[in-house]
Design an enzyme around this catalytic site. Structure first.
Site, PDB file in Angstrom:
ATOM      1  N   ASP A 246       0.827  -1.213   0.000  1.00  0.00           N
ATOM      2  CA  ASP A 246       0.000   0.000   0.000  1.00  0.00           C
ATOM      3  C   ASP A 246       0.856   1.256   0.000  1.00  0.00           C
ATOM      4  OD1 ASP A 246      -2.255  -1.548   0.042  1.00  0.00           O
ATOM      5  OD2 ASP A 246      -2.708  -1.243   2.147  1.00  0.00           O
ATOM      6  N   ASP A 259       0.102  -0.413   5.936  1.00  0.00           N
ATOM      7  CA  ASP A 259      -1.021  -1.150   5.367  1.00  0.00           C
ATOM      8  C   ASP A 259      -2.312  -0.504   5.844  1.00  0.00           C
ATOM      9  OD1 ASP A 259      -1.865  -3.190   3.707  1.00  0.00           O
ATOM     10  OD2 ASP A 259      -2.178  -4.603   5.349  1.00  0.00           O
ATOM     11  N   LYS A 261      -6.262  -0.438   6.314  1.00  0.00           N
ATOM     12  CA  LYS A 261      -7.375  -1.370   6.442  1.00  0.00           C
ATOM     13  C   LYS A 261      -8.647  -0.605   6.795  1.00  0.00           C
ATOM     14  CE  LYS A 261      -4.884  -5.018   5.710  1.00  0.00           C
ATOM     15  NZ  LYS A 261      -5.042  -5.776   4.445  1.00  0.00           N
TER      16      LYS A 261
END
Length: 340
Positions: A246, A259, A261
């Site tokens: 990412d 990352d 989420k």
């Protein structure tokens, strides 16, 4: 009354009462209540404290210790001695080794010791975006999905069945489709924001499908700087797996694999993010062993954003924690390779 006084006199002389019951006089009816009453009437002189007769000045310390020491004289050492005497020495029993201490057969270090770090180039401020090469190598996501524990599979299936009962099969498919769409739009919006110097997260509009997620991560974006990679493909040259990272940037001054989420439920602790830390560790190892990247990463960050706009939870992973999850990732990778 006369009988009671008579018994009181006899009680004061040792043996008199006993002799009285041995003579024929006592064979006549004698009220039982008189015996119980006479026993209560007599009162003895209060017994004095024997320590009062001791020369307290002479034996001051001894008297004080005897009269005032009320706690137990036992110590951990004396208790152990008593246990050894009563039950024998403790058995030398080693606790079983936990499953988490298992070491990978093919261990590769998280940090690449042979990687040459190049000096910063003039265009280093432009984030890298390497296309993901479609090869036969498995992806990080695929490996994690196919090595879920029986417990993880059970809870995932139970959640799926519950959602199907509530939404129906078609409704559940639509729900999962929307989740993926929201995730893609959220990542796309973050990429646009991180590529721009201005952090205008609300430019997407208040009625945008990802407006809540963007509002959720605003305070996290304030701590991010020096973005090095965005939505960039990585592959581990030795272990032969690949993935799509990412973001690689500095979080509070430390270079991290980040990352992003999304979640509808709060996840305030790293353990609530399930396999996400393993995914981050896998990406860190891949970057460090990928010749396309002229830097190495030692830290990770899992950011959980919420649809309702409540502040996101950033879970920072220091080098020790990354190494811990790297070992777990290597075990999952070995499990996948054994199955395939």
């Amino acid at each position: 009354l006369v009988r009671m006084q008579f018994l009181q006199i006899l009680c004061r002389k040792a043996g008199s009462l006993e002799m009285l019951f041995q003579i024929p006089f006592c064979q006549k009816p004698f009220p039982y209540t008189c015996l119980s009453t006479s026993a209560c009437v007599h009162s003895k002189k209060k017994k004095g404290n024997s320590y009062e007769q001791v020369d307290q000045e002479k034996y001051k310390n001894l008297v004080h210790s005897v009269t005032s020491y009320k706690t137990s004289a036992q110590t951990p050492e004396t208790i152990l001695e008593e246990d050894n005497l009563l039950y024998g020495p403790p058995g030398k029993h080693r606790p079983p080794i936990k499953a988490g201490t298992k070491t990978p057969k093919n261990w590769i270090p998280l940090i690449n010791p042979s990687k040459r770090i190049l000096p910063l180039s003039s265009d280093s401020n432009v984030p890298m975006k390497i296309e993901l090469q479609r090869t036969k190598m498995p992806s990080v996501t695929r490996i994690l999905q196919q090595t879920l524990s029986p417990q993880q599979v059970f809870y995932l299936e139970r959640w799926k069945q519950k959602m199907i009962e509530e939404l129906g099969k078609e409704g559940f498919e639509e729900y999962t489709k929307n989740l993926f769409l929201q995730g893609e739009l959220f990542h796309s919006a973050l990429e646009s924001i991180l590529l721009s110097e201005e952090r205008a997260a609300k430019e997407q509009g208040e009625d945008d499908i990802v407006a809540g997620y963007l509002s959720s991560v605003e305070h996290v974006l304030e701590d991010i700087s020096e973005v090095k990679a965005l939505e960039s493909g990585v592959h581990h040259e030795t272990l032969q797996y690949l993935g799509l990272v990412d973001c690689v940037a500095k979080y509070r001054g430390r270079l991290c694999v980040i990352d992003w989420k999304t979640s509808e439920k709060p996840k305030p602790f790293l353990q609530n993010t399930y396999d996400n830390p393993l995914q981050v560790a896998a990406y860190i190892g891949a970057i460090n062993h990928d010749a396309n990247y002229d830097f190495q990463v030692r830290c990770g960050l899992v950011v959980v954003a919420y649809k309702n706009g409540s502040p996101a939870h950033p879970h920072f992973m220091d080098p020790d924690l990354c190494s811990h999850y790297w070992n777990k990732w290597l075990l999952r990778l070995e499990e996948y390779m054994d199955k395939n």
